[in-house]
Scaffold this motif. Structure first.
Motif, PDB file in Angstrom:
ATOM      1  N   LEU A 133       0.833  -1.208   0.000  1.00 19.15           N
ATOM      2  CA  LEU A 133       0.000   0.000   0.000  1.00 19.15           C
ATOM      3  C   LEU A 133       0.864   1.254   0.000  1.00 19.15           C
ATOM      4  N   PHE A 134       1.961   1.248   0.771  1.00 20.71           N
ATOM      5  CA  PHE A 134       2.833   2.426   0.786  1.00 20.71           C
ATOM      6  C   PHE A 134       3.481   2.638  -0.572  1.00 20.71           C
ATOM      7  N   LEU A 135       3.910   1.552  -1.223  1.00 21.01           N
ATOM      8  CA  LEU A 135       4.524   1.710  -2.547  1.00 21.01           C
ATOM      9  C   LEU A 135       3.506   2.226  -3.556  1.00 21.01           C
ATOM     10  N   LEU A 136       2.240   1.828  -3.429  1.00 20.44           N
ATOM     11  CA  LEU A 136       1.189   2.382  -4.290  1.00 20.44           C
ATOM     12  C   LEU A 136       1.028   3.871  -4.037  1.00 20.44           C
ATOM     13  N   LEU A 137       1.001   4.266  -2.768  1.00 14.58           N
ATOM     14  CA  LEU A 137       0.902   5.689  -2.436  1.00 14.58           C
ATOM     15  C   LEU A 137       2.127   6.458  -2.928  1.00 14.58           C
ATOM     16  N   ASP A 138       3.291   5.802  -2.906  1.00  8.57           N
ATOM     17  CA  ASP A 138       4.499   6.455  -3.387  1.00  8.57           C
ATOM     18  C   ASP A 138       4.383   6.762  -4.882  1.00  8.57           C
ATOM     19  N   VAL A 139       3.766   5.844  -5.624  1.00  8.51           N
ATOM     20  CA  VAL A 139       3.534   6.091  -7.044  1.00  8.51           C
ATOM     21  C   VAL A 139       2.628   7.310  -7.233  1.00  8.51           C
ATOM     22  N   LEU A 140       1.599   7.411  -6.396  1.00  2.96           N
ATOM     23  CA  LEU A 140       0.600   8.459  -6.540  1.00  2.96           C
ATOM     24  C   LEU A 140       1.029   9.794  -5.944  1.00  2.96           C
ATOM     25  N   LEU A 141       1.839   9.747  -4.880  1.00  6.23           N
ATOM     26  CA  LEU A 141       2.127  10.968  -4.129  1.00  6.23           C
ATOM     27  C   LEU A 141       3.610  11.293  -3.974  1.00  6.23           C
ATOM     28  N   GLY A 142       4.485  10.310  -4.162  1.00  9.40           N
ATOM     29  CA  GLY A 142       5.905  10.508  -3.904  1.00  9.40           C
ATOM     30  C   GLY A 142       6.505  11.648  -4.718  1.00  9.40           C
ATOM     31  N   PRO A 143       7.385  12.438  -4.112  1.00 10.18           N
ATOM     32  CA  PRO A 143       8.004  13.565  -4.803  1.00 10.18           C
ATOM     33  C   PRO A 143       9.157  13.139  -5.699  1.00 10.18           C
ATOM     34  N   THR A 144       9.520  13.999  -6.598  1.00 10.04           N
ATOM     35  CA  THR A 144      10.701  13.902  -7.487  1.00 10.04           C
ATOM     36  C   THR A 144      10.681  12.706  -8.418  1.00 10.04           C
ATOM     37  N   ARG A 145       9.509  12.185  -8.745  1.00 16.70           N
ATOM     38  CA  ARG A 145       9.432  11.095  -9.722  1.00 16.70           C
ATOM     39  C   ARG A 145       9.789  11.619 -11.110  1.00 16.70           C
ATOM     40  N   ARG A 146      10.545  10.839 -11.852  1.00 16.83           N
ATOM     41  CA  ARG A 146      10.953  11.211 -13.207  1.00 16.83           C
ATOM     42  C   ARG A 146       9.983  10.628 -14.231  1.00 16.83           C
ATOM     43  N   ARG A 147       9.762  11.372 -15.320  1.00 14.26           N
ATOM     44  CA  ARG A 147       8.989  10.847 -16.440  1.00 14.26           C
ATOM     45  C   ARG A 147       9.844   9.820 -17.172  1.00 14.26           C
ATOM     46  N   LEU A 148       9.348   8.595 -17.276  1.00 17.33           N
ATOM     47  CA  LEU A 148      10.104   7.510 -17.902  1.00 17.33           C
ATOM     48  C   LEU A 148       9.543   7.183 -19.279  1.00 17.33           C
ATOM     49  N   PRO A 149      10.370   6.618 -20.155  1.00 17.45           N
ATOM     50  CA  PRO A 149       9.853   6.161 -21.452  1.00 17.45           C
ATOM     51  C   PRO A 149       8.953   4.942 -21.255  1.00 17.45           C
ATOM     52  N   TRP A 150       8.058   4.705 -22.200  1.00 17.22           N
ATOM     53  CA  TRP A 150       7.143   3.578 -22.088  1.00 17.22           C
ATOM     54  C   TRP A 150       7.870   2.238 -22.051  1.00 17.22           C
ATOM     55  N   SER A 151       9.067   2.193 -22.627  1.00 12.32           N
ATOM     56  CA  SER A 151       9.824   0.934 -22.643  1.00 12.32           C
ATOM     57  C   SER A 151      10.136   0.436 -21.239  1.00 12.32           C
ATOM     58  N   ALA A 152      10.173   1.345 -20.258  1.00 16.19           N
ATOM     59  CA  ALA A 152      10.457   0.935 -18.877  1.00 16.19           C
ATOM     60  C   ALA A 152       9.392  -0.016 -18.360  1.00 16.19           C
ATOM     61  N   ALA A 153       8.151   0.146 -18.837  1.00 11.69           N
ATOM     62  CA  ALA A 153       7.073  -0.731 -18.379  1.00 11.69           C
ATOM     63  C   ALA A 153       7.306  -2.173 -18.812  1.00 11.69           C
ATOM     64  N   PHE A 154       7.819  -2.364 -20.018  1.00 11.12           N
ATOM     65  CA  PHE A 154       8.035  -3.724 -20.514  1.00 11.12           C
ATOM     66  C   PHE A 154       9.249  -4.376 -19.844  1.00 11.12           C
ATOM     67  N   ALA A 155      10.175  -3.539 -19.351  1.00 10.67           N
ATOM     68  CA  ALA A 155      11.320  -4.087 -18.616  1.00 10.67           C
ATOM     69  C   ALA A 155      10.873  -4.747 -17.325  1.00 10.67           C
ATOM     70  N   ALA A 156       9.677  -4.390 -16.841  1.00  4.49           N
ATOM     71  CA  ALA A 156       9.168  -4.967 -15.595  1.00  4.49           C
ATOM     72  C   ALA A 156       8.943  -6.462 -15.707  1.00  4.49           C
ATOM     73  N   ALA A 157       8.809  -6.979 -16.921  1.00  2.00           N
ATOM     74  CA  ALA A 157       8.550  -8.411 -17.101  1.00  2.00           C
ATOM     75  C   ALA A 157       9.811  -9.255 -16.955  1.00  2.00           C
ATOM     76  N   ILE A 158      10.983  -8.647 -17.044  1.00  2.00           N
ATOM     77  CA  ILE A 158      12.228  -9.417 -17.067  1.00  2.00           C
ATOM     78  C   ILE A 158      12.434 -10.194 -15.771  1.00  2.00           C
ATOM     79  N   PHE A 159      12.382  -9.496 -14.632  1.00  2.00           N
ATOM     80  CA  PHE A 159      12.643 -10.175 -13.363  1.00  2.00           C
ATOM     81  C   PHE A 159      11.623 -11.269 -13.065  1.00  2.00           C
ATOM     82  N   PRO A 160      10.305 -11.032 -13.204  1.00  2.00           N
ATOM     83  CA  PRO A 160       9.352 -12.119 -12.951  1.00  2.00           C
ATOM     84  C   PRO A 160       9.569 -13.338 -13.831  1.00  2.00           C
TER      85      PRO A 160
END
Length: 241
Positions: A133-160
């Motif tokens: 829940l905290f990590l979800l809130l960090d996505v929604l509220l956390g400061p200094t988040r950088r705008r990432l390219p869409w390719s970063a989303a597909f990199a999420a599949a590598i570790f799983p």
């Protein structure tokens, strides 16, 4: 959306505190599992290896390290509201996705399964409910988040994918230290001895799609609220000719 320095300081302090709580929960649960193994004469090395093979443990430890790193970095750099560096921003997006997946999978598929005797209830809540829940809130509220390219989303599949391959290759080689059966799967939905390989394949595909979809959502939110740092109002000094 810009956030004040006070907000950034408070949130990064919360990151450090939650990271410490997650690591204490993981350490407490590991100690309980080892103590139970010793009391019942189980192979301690196998118990520890199994413990470290849970996606829950890996996602919790990696996310705790990441948010602690970002929190300490913020304070060590004089509380400057700098946009997260690309590598750290990408890693944060990935571990955020994995923690959200951990919370969703637990609450949808595993909540009804009876806890093992060695499970410490409050650590289970931290790792499966409050940490995600905290990590979800960090996505929604956390400061200094950088705008990432869409390719970063597909990199999420590598570790799983790597984790699933590791799990399915290792499981038949491990004797379950609790039941004595000649295999050990960290989660029932990955065990072909329960529902067959067809069921396992369906779960893998559904979870893989869910991970990428959630990662796309995390990146989309980051792109929508990525912080643009204010321009220094001091005029640049022109060279004298």
């Amino acid at each position: 959306m810009q956030r004040s320095r006070g907000w950034a300081s408070g949130w990064n302090a919360a990151r450090i505190a939650v990271a410490a709580l997650i690591l204490v929960a993981v350490g407490t649960q590991l100690s309980s599992s080892v103590a139970e193994a010793l009391a019942r004469g189980r192979d301690v090395a196998t118990v520890i290896a199994n413990f470290l093979s849970f996606f829950t443990i890996l996602s919790n430890v990696s996310s705790a390290i990441m948010i602690a790193w970002l929190g300490v970095r913020f304070f060590s750099r004089g509380r400057r509201r700098e946009v997260d560096p690309p590598a750290l921003a990408t890693a944060l997006a990935l571990v955020s996705t994995y923690m959200i997946v951990t919370g969703v999978v637990y609450n949808m598929l595993l909540r009804g399964i009876p806890l093992q005797p060695e499970t410490v209830p409050w650590t289970n809540k931290i790792m499966h409910v409050w940490g995600p829940l905290f990590l979800l809130l960090d996505v929604l509220l956390g400061p200094t988040r950088r705008r990432l390219p869409w390719s970063a989303a597909f990199a999420a599949a590598i570790f799983p994918i790597v984790w699933i391959v590791y799990t399915l290759l290792r499981a038949p080689l491990i004797t379950n230290p609790t039941t004595g059966v000649p295999y050990w799967y960290p989660y029932p939905f990955l065990d072909p001895n329960t529902g067959g390989w067809g069921s396992v394949a369906v779960y893998i595909v559904v979870i893989a799609v869910a991970i990428v979809a959630l990662a796309v959502g995390v990146v989309a939110i980051g792109r929508a609220r990525g912080i643009r740092m204010p321009i220094d109002p001091t005029p640049a000094t022109r060279p004298v000719h």
